[in-house]
Enzyme design. Structure first.
Site, PDB file in Angstrom:
ATOM      1  N   CYS A   1       1.561  -4.054   8.640  1.00  0.00           N
ATOM      2  CA  CYS A   1       1.317  -2.691   8.191  1.00  0.00           C
ATOM      3  C   CYS A   1      -0.021  -2.264   8.786  1.00  0.00           C
ATOM      4  CB  CYS A   1       1.271  -2.631   6.666  1.00  0.00           C
ATOM      5  SG  CYS A   1       0.759  -1.025   6.025  1.00  0.00           S
TER       6      CYS A   1
ATOM      7  N   CYS B   1       0.794  -1.234   0.000  1.00  0.00           N
ATOM      8  CA  CYS B   1       0.000   0.000   0.000  1.00  0.00           C
ATOM      9  C   CYS B   1       0.823   1.279   0.000  1.00  0.00           C
ATOM     10  CB  CYS B   1      -0.951   0.013   1.202  1.00  0.00           C
ATOM     11  SG  CYS B   1      -0.107   0.178   2.787  1.00  0.00           S
TER      12      CYS B   1
ATOM     13  N   CYS C   1      12.267  -7.344  12.891  1.00  0.00           N
ATOM     14  CA  CYS C   1      12.890  -8.253  11.932  1.00  0.00           C
ATOM     15  C   CYS C   1      11.917  -8.413  10.764  1.00  0.00           C
ATOM     16  CB  CYS C   1      13.150  -9.578  12.641  1.00  0.00           C
ATOM     17  SG  CYS C   1      14.172 -10.711  11.711  1.00  0.00           S
TER      18      CYS C   1
END
Length: 198
Positions: free
Chosen positions: A164, A118, A187
């Site tokens: 996200c 996105c 990570c």
């Protein structure tokens, strides 16, 4: 689907909350939108307004601004078209790339790392460090653009999954063994990122 059947599909707790809202404000009008994807309750959005007020005079919290995308409504087929096979596997199916194979594991280019799905800015290169793990590692995300949740996919090894915040793309995991000032190690899979150099 009628409003009554949508409301009856809500949890008992949610129905009690709605009843309390309408009991205390009897002149409210209910507006319900139902999106049919995934788990039905995930797509239920409820807003209310006073009787006689126009919908255009009030801005609902769940209304998208023009130009923004409702990523929850993007189908798997559409994600497969937008992403490479590896990007889809990692971001949409919670996969992991092999250590020391990703594009950014050893990159030192200054810039901002964005979500491959996105384009949300996730990490600044100034927060990237060499963790020795073979994956890009950062000690701090940009603002609230990254969220985490408990991952119990490996028995006897609970971890914090990193996503996200805008599109729920799987990015990787966060651990408490990072450097100061945060002590965190994000990570991250290279395939979930897109570097925009400065």
């Amino acid at each position: 689907m009628a409003t009554n059947s949508i409301i009856s599909s809500l949890s008992f707790q949610s129905r009690l909350s709605l009843k309390a809202l309408f009991d205390s404000h009897p002149k409210l009008q209910l507006s319900v939108a139902f999106c049919a994807f995934g788990k039905p309750r995930r797509g239920v959005y409820i807003s209310s307004r006073a009787m006689g007020s126009s919908a255009s005079s009030q801005k609902s919290d769940n209304v998208q601004e023009s130009g923004l995308v409702d990523y929850a409504s993007v189908s798997d087929a559409e994600w497969k078209k937008r992403l490479s096979g590896e990007q889809y596997y990692i971001t949409r199916q919670k996969g992991t790339e092999r250590a020391f194979t990703g594009e950014y594991w050893n990159t030192k280019t200054p810039g901002t790392y964005h979500c491959i799905c996105c384009d949300t800015p996730l990490f600044e290169s100034s927060t990237k460090f060499d963790s020795g793990t073979g994956w890009p590692s950062y000690y701090q995300p940009i603002g609230n653009n990254v969220k985490s949740k408990l991952d119990l996919s490996i028995i006897f090894m609970p971890r914090q999954e990193v996503l996200c915040a805008a599109c729920d793309a799987h990015l990787g995991h966060v651990f408490d063994d990072g450097p100061p000032p945060t002590g965190k190690r994000y990570c991250i899979n290279s395939a979930s990122l897109k570097l925009k150099p400065k």
